[in-house]
Scaffold this motif. Structure first.
Motif, PDB file in Angstrom:
ATOM      1  N   THR A   1       0.715  -1.344   0.016  1.00  0.00           N
ATOM      2  CA  THR A   1      -0.017   0.264  -0.090  1.00  0.00           C
ATOM      3  C   THR A   1       0.837   0.976  -0.117  1.00  0.00           C
ATOM      4  O   THR A   1       2.014   1.349   0.570  1.00  0.00           O
ATOM      5  N   VAL A   2       0.198   2.295  -0.723  1.00  0.00           N
ATOM      6  CA  VAL A   2       1.219   3.487  -0.802  1.00  0.00           C
ATOM      7  C   VAL A   2       0.048   4.712  -0.792  1.00  0.00           C
ATOM      8  O   VAL A   2      -1.056   4.361  -1.422  1.00  0.00           O
ATOM      9  N   ALA A   3       0.259   5.406   0.110  1.00  0.00           N
ATOM     10  CA  ALA A   3      -0.778   6.733   0.122  1.00  0.00           C
ATOM     11  C   ALA A   3      -0.263   7.661  -0.865  1.00  0.00           C
ATOM     12  O   ALA A   3       0.655   8.124  -0.785  1.00  0.00           O
ATOM     13  N   LEU A   4      -1.074   8.096  -1.690  1.00  0.00           N
ATOM     14  CA  LEU A   4      -1.025   9.250  -2.926  1.00  0.00           C
ATOM     15  C   LEU A   4      -1.481  10.581  -2.030  1.00  0.00           C
ATOM     16  O   LEU A   4      -2.543  10.674  -1.714  1.00  0.00           O
ATOM     17  N   GLU A   5      -0.648  11.750  -2.201  1.00  0.00           N
ATOM     18  CA  GLU A   5      -0.861  12.908  -1.329  1.00  0.00           C
ATOM     19  C   GLU A   5      -1.418  14.090  -2.333  1.00  0.00           C
ATOM     20  O   GLU A   5      -1.003  14.098  -3.510  1.00  0.00           O
ATOM     21  N   ASN A   6      -2.069  15.077  -1.671  1.00  0.00           N
ATOM     22  CA  ASN A   6      -2.525  15.983  -2.365  1.00  0.00           C
ATOM     23  C   ASN A   6      -1.596  16.885  -3.105  1.00  0.00           C
ATOM     24  O   ASN A   6      -1.967  17.452  -4.110  1.00  0.00           O
TER      25      ASN A   6
ATOM     26  N   GLY B   1       2.781  11.039 -13.757  1.00  0.00           N
ATOM     27  CA  GLY B   1       4.458  10.395 -13.479  1.00  0.00           C
ATOM     28  C   GLY B   1       4.727  10.455 -11.953  1.00  0.00           C
ATOM     29  O   GLY B   1       5.473   9.474 -11.575  1.00  0.00           O
ATOM     30  N   TYR B   2       3.987  10.886 -11.091  1.00  0.00           N
ATOM     31  CA  TYR B   2       4.078  10.695  -9.558  1.00  0.00           C
ATOM     32  C   TYR B   2       3.443   9.276  -9.224  1.00  0.00           C
ATOM     33  O   TYR B   2       4.064   8.348  -8.741  1.00  0.00           O
ATOM     34  N   VAL B   3       2.452   8.913  -9.958  1.00  0.00           N
ATOM     35  CA  VAL B   3       2.021   7.452 -10.073  1.00  0.00           C
ATOM     36  C   VAL B   3       2.669   6.386 -10.388  1.00  0.00           C
ATOM     37  O   VAL B   3       3.050   5.431 -10.028  1.00  0.00           O
TER      38      VAL B   3
ATOM     39  N   SER C   1       6.081   6.755 -10.400  1.00  0.00           N
ATOM     40  CA  SER C   1       7.273   6.593  -9.561  1.00  0.00           C
ATOM     41  C   SER C   1       6.723   5.808  -8.576  1.00  0.00           C
ATOM     42  O   SER C   1       7.433   4.797  -7.941  1.00  0.00           O
ATOM     43  N   ALA C   2       5.418   5.490  -8.068  1.00  0.00           N
ATOM     44  CA  ALA C   2       5.066   4.609  -7.228  1.00  0.00           C
ATOM     45  C   ALA C   2       5.088   3.197  -7.653  1.00  0.00           C
ATOM     46  O   ALA C   2       5.525   2.503  -6.775  1.00  0.00           O
ATOM     47  N   PHE C   3       4.668   2.981  -8.987  1.00  0.00           N
ATOM     48  CA  PHE C   3       4.828   1.613  -9.492  1.00  0.00           C
ATOM     49  C   PHE C   3       6.410   1.198  -9.273  1.00  0.00           C
ATOM     50  O   PHE C   3       6.780   0.024  -9.179  1.00  0.00           O
ATOM     51  N   LEU C   4       7.206   2.092  -9.907  1.00  0.00           N
ATOM     52  CA  LEU C   4       8.713   1.777  -9.694  1.00  0.00           C
ATOM     53  C   LEU C   4       9.092   1.607  -8.156  1.00  0.00           C
ATOM     54  O   LEU C   4       9.902   0.506  -8.033  1.00  0.00           O
ATOM     55  N   VAL C   5       8.601   2.227  -7.260  1.00  0.00           N
ATOM     56  CA  VAL C   5       9.129   2.047  -5.952  1.00  0.00           C
ATOM     57  C   VAL C   5       8.476   0.517  -5.453  1.00  0.00           C
ATOM     58  O   VAL C   5       9.213  -0.214  -4.668  1.00  0.00           O
TER      59      VAL C   5
END
Length: 339
Positions: free
Chosen positions: A22-27, A38-40, A42-46
């Protein structure tokens, strides 16, 4: 001295099981109500890197080298569930299928929003045939003095000042973009090509100036939008100091006072060429170009280079041009449930 924070600190991953995270996406990383694509990415990469380091730690394959994402539905700020399927685990290269899901709708049902395939290897131990192709960007890149650039004094590049629609494009406020000065732009250069030197904004929500491979997803999807240079040139000129603040305010009062368009990504591909140092680097160069903008859809080619003039990554996008109200009039869904 503690190591400088990197983009992985922006996207902390919590493991729920061997194949779920789980990852929390921030405002602060949104465009309007939607997390930047692109932020999303990078979440996939991490998540992919974390999965290999925790679930398959004996394989020594820590680096995503290729990624293909399809954005099925818009994401929202709040918790996300990443489910990983081991498609193939190899001695040198492994392949993962990863799905991002969030709870949506009146019954908070789980819905798949982004799906992708990621190829994993070890960039530090890669071996095999290498050939110098002498590839260079064309048109040529204007030279830069990074010491002068950091002080805003480089003769070829100037800082893009705060976006007039900063609240809408919050994700872009986390970086500093240095673009070609209008008077230095080569004659005949298409407006469909954007060159920028980029670093994180000091004191922003980012990691204060350190680009690592985890951040490559973000950097290939954060730049001045090419469409804007055609449909809203006054605003783009103001961003490079060609108009005063009072002139910009007057323009916005007498014209559209909000961002006119939103550019959601349909498909994003990323090919990683080089491993950046674990502590990260301050500067990266990005060239973005579009070949055709037609019927509300356009393509993007992106190249990322480091200060050693080595290619770090390439990316291609398929995106839409839609009215910004498609983003802002739909209520942003803040997820509060804990996973």
């Amino acid at each position: 001295m503690a190591p400088a924070p990197t983009f992985a600190d922006v996207l902390p991953v919590k493991q729920l099981s061997s194949h779920q995270y789980t990852v929390a996406l921030e405002n602060e990383w949104c465009i309007g109500t939607v997390p930047n694509g692109g932020y999303v990415t990078s979440a996939f990469l991490v998540v992919a890197r974390t999965h290999m380091s925790l679930t398959h730690r004996s394989r020594a394959e820590p680096h995503p080298i290729n990624l293909h994402l399809e954005f099925l539905r818009r994401t929202s700020i709040g918790p996300t569930l990443f489910t990983v399927k081991d498609v193939k685990l190899g001695a040198r290269i492994s392949n993962l299928h990863i799905t991002l899901s969030q709870q949506e709708g009146p019954n908070d049902q789980w819905q798949d929003e982004v799906e992708g395939y990621i190829t994993i290897s070890n960039l530090g131990t890669e071996a095999g045939l290498s050939i110098d192709t002498d590839y260079e960007l064309y048109p040529p890149v204007l030279p830069v003095d990074l010491n002068l650039l950091s002080r805003g004094q480089d003769p070829n590049y100037a800082l893009r000042v705060e976006d007039p629609f900063a609240e809408f494009r919050r994700a872009a406020q986390n970086i500093q973009m240095f673009l070609i000065r209008p008077e230095r732009r080569p004659a005949g250069r298409s407006k469909a090509i954007i060159d920028q030197w980029v670093r994180f904004a000091v004191g922003g929500n980012g990691p204060n100036g350190r680009w690592t491979n985890d951040a490559l997803g973000f950097i290939v999807d954060i730049f001045p939008q090419i469409v804007e240079s055609y449909v809203n040139p006054f605003v783009e000129e103001a961003a490079l100091g060609q108009h005063s603040e009072s002139e910009l305010k007057e323009f916005l009062r007498s014209n559209e006072p909000r961002a006119k368009y939103w550019y959601p990504t349909l498909v994003l591909n990323l090919d990683v060429k080089k491993l950046l140092p674990p502590e990260g680097v301050e500067w990266l160069f990005v060239r973005v170009k579009a070949k055709a903008i037609r019927n509300g859809r356009f393509d993007l080619d992106v190249e990322v280079w480091d200060v050693q003039k080595e290619l770090v990554a390439t990316s291609s996008h398929s995106s839409l041009v839609v009215d910004a109200s498609r983003n802002t009039t739909r209520k942003g869904k803040t997820k509060t449930a804990k996973l």
